[in-house]
Enzyme design. Structure first.
Site, PDB file in Angstrom:
ATOM      1  N   SER A 134      29.331 -61.528 105.751  1.00 17.57           N
ATOM      2  CA  SER A 134      28.934 -60.353 105.043  1.00 17.57           C
ATOM      3  C   SER A 134      30.001 -59.254 104.587  1.00 17.57           C
ATOM      4  O   SER A 134      30.292 -58.119 104.571  1.00 17.57           O
ATOM      5  CB  SER A 134      27.962 -59.392 105.873  1.00 17.57           C
ATOM      6  OG  SER A 134      26.688 -60.136 106.126  1.00 17.57           O
ATOM      7  N   HIS A 181      31.021 -75.617 108.371  1.00 18.40           N
ATOM      8  CA  HIS A 181      30.308 -74.225 108.183  1.00 18.40           C
ATOM      9  C   HIS A 181      29.079 -74.378 109.115  1.00 18.40           C
ATOM     10  O   HIS A 181      28.529 -75.236 109.700  1.00 18.40           O
ATOM     11  CB  HIS A 181      29.750 -74.114 106.671  1.00 18.40           C
ATOM     12  CG  HIS A 181      29.577 -72.854 106.363  1.00 18.40           C
ATOM     13  ND1 HIS A 181      28.192 -72.472 106.666  1.00 18.40           N
ATOM     14  CD2 HIS A 181      30.128 -71.821 105.916  1.00 18.40           C
ATOM     15  CE1 HIS A 181      28.139 -71.199 106.378  1.00 18.40           C
ATOM     16  NE2 HIS A 181      29.251 -70.656 105.699  1.00 18.40           N
ATOM     17  N   LYS A 203      27.551 -71.578  98.129  1.00 16.11           N
ATOM     18  CA  LYS A 203      26.445 -72.259  98.877  1.00 16.11           C
ATOM     19  C   LYS A 203      25.565 -72.992  97.765  1.00 16.11           C
ATOM     20  O   LYS A 203      25.982 -73.538  96.956  1.00 16.11           O
ATOM     21  CB  LYS A 203      25.732 -71.284  99.666  1.00 16.11           C
ATOM     22  CG  LYS A 203      26.745 -70.512 100.583  1.00 16.11           C
ATOM     23  CD  LYS A 203      26.006 -69.724 101.767  1.00 16.11           C
ATOM     24  CE  LYS A 203      27.263 -69.161 102.426  1.00 16.11           C
ATOM     25  NZ  LYS A 203      26.551 -68.450 103.636  1.00 16.11           N
ATOM     26  N   GLU A 249      34.001 -67.240 111.285  1.00 17.93           N
ATOM     27  CA  GLU A 249      32.628 -66.635 110.907  1.00 17.93           C
ATOM     28  C   GLU A 249      31.439 -66.534 111.614  1.00 17.93           C
ATOM     29  O   GLU A 249      30.936 -67.459 112.084  1.00 17.93           O
ATOM     30  CB  GLU A 249      32.058 -67.560 109.741  1.00 17.93           C
ATOM     31  CG  GLU A 249      32.966 -67.795 108.559  1.00 17.93           C
ATOM     32  CD  GLU A 249      31.992 -68.254 106.907  1.00 17.93           C
ATOM     33  OE1 GLU A 249      32.197 -67.540 106.296  1.00 17.93           O
ATOM     34  OE2 GLU A 249      31.606 -69.327 107.233  1.00 17.93           O
ATOM     35  N   GLY A 268      25.422 -63.710 106.094  1.00 19.80           N
ATOM     36  CA  GLY A 268      24.313 -63.284 105.190  1.00 19.80           C
ATOM     37  C   GLY A 268      23.103 -62.295 105.756  1.00 19.80           C
ATOM     38  O   GLY A 268      21.986 -62.034 105.313  1.00 19.80           O
TER      39      GLY A 268
HETATM   40  P1  13P Z   1      27.787 -63.999 103.465  1.00 19.72           P
HETATM   41  O1  13P Z   1      29.244 -63.421 102.905  1.00 19.72           O
HETATM   42  O2  13P Z   1      26.738 -64.292 102.397  1.00 19.72           O
HETATM   43  O3  13P Z   1      27.589 -63.309 104.692  1.00 19.72           O
HETATM   44  O4  13P Z   1      28.398 -65.769 103.856  1.00 19.72           O
HETATM   45  C1  13P Z   1      29.734 -65.804 104.526  1.00 19.72           C
HETATM   46  C2  13P Z   1      29.631 -67.332 104.597  1.00 19.72           C
HETATM   47  O5  13P Z   1      28.761 -68.066 104.851  1.00 19.72           O
HETATM   48  C3  13P Z   1      30.678 -67.850 103.900  1.00 19.72           C
HETATM   49  O6  13P Z   1      31.000 -69.154 104.033  1.00 19.72           O
END
Ligand code: 13P
Length: 248
Positions: A211, A94, A11, A166, A172
């Site tokens: 997560s 995403h 990110k 996702e 997150g």
């Molecule tokens: P996290 O693993 O921080 O929850 O993020 C997942 C994500 O968005 C991966 O693209």
């Protein structure tokens, strides 16, 4: 048997020097060749990280790609530009792009096609919000997100693509989908593809993201339709990312 893939999504984090040391730390701990592994880094660090991953098993990816090949699109990065930096993967769709930057199912489909035209593997990210899950719309949302890409690219395009499921409510938040919740969604995705082309469905890697951490990765990766992970926060630390990788 499908080969697993563990992808890091850094990110908008890090600095030039931390990106370099993170890539080096991951390479140092790779060990046996048990699965595919790559990191999706901020555009501005691609050049530096490309030098570091050269001739190693750590692959490189971008976090997005433009929906047009070239032209007057200020601030965008084309697939042909990514190709110059040895990008193997590009995330498309995403949820953070969809939520904060207005990426639509249609523009995501166009990005998917742009990546493929340059031989870059698109990683199509899909998933429902908490509200959509509570309204029992999860499968409708996933279907619409997949339909948009199949309509534009055709089902055969999924021979050279990855899907990342996702759930937005898990990203997150520390709220991981349970193994069974994730498996249910992954199975639905594979069935969706299978109804159109069974060979494509059996071959494609479907990753879980949201997560995923060293302590829950093993359970998730043991599920029959989960072929690895798309890892956000836990990919920013070489040790935890490698622990997840070694859980496949
Ligand atoms: P996290 O693993 O921080 O929850 O993020 C997942 C994500 O968005 C991966 O693209």
């Amino acid at each position: 048997m499908r080969r697993s893939l563990v992808l890091g999504n850094w990110k908008m984090n890090g600095s030039r020097s931390s990106a370099e040391s993170l890539a080096k730390g991951i390479i140092a701990g790779l060990g046996a060749d048990i699965a595919d592994i790559a990191v999706c880094v901020p555009y501005i660090f691609l050049s530096d990280v490309a030098q570091i991953v050269k001739n190693t098993r750590l692959g490189l990816g971008a976090q997005n790609v433009a929906d047009k090949p070239s032209g007057a699109y200020t601030g965008e990065i084309s697939a042909a530009m990514l190709k110059e930096f040895a990008c193997k993967y590009a995330l498309v769709g995403h949820s953070e792009r969809r939520t904060y930057y207005g990426d639509t199912d249609q523009s995501v489909a166009a990005r998917f096609c742009q990546a493929q035209e340059q031989g870059i593997i698109p990683v199509l990210c899909i998933g429902e919000t908490l509200e959509q899950r509570q309204q029992e719309k999860t499968f409708d949302v996933i279907t619409a997100q997949l339909d948009a890409v199949v309509d534009l690219a055709g089902i055969a395009a999924f021979n050279n693509a990855v899907i990342a499921y996702e759930p937005v409510w898990a990203i997150g938040t520390g709220l991981t989908a349970t193994d069974d919740q994730a498996q249910e969604a992954h199975h639905f995705i594979r069935q969706y593809l299978s109804a159109k082309d069974q060979a494509v469905a059996e071959k494609i890697q479907i990753l879980y993201g949201g997560s995923a951490k060293p302590d829950n990765a093993k359970g998730l990766f043991a599920m029959p339709d989960i072929d690895g992970g798309l890892i956000g926060g836990a990919s920013l630390d070489a040790e935890s990312f490698l622990k997840i990788y070694h859980s496949v």
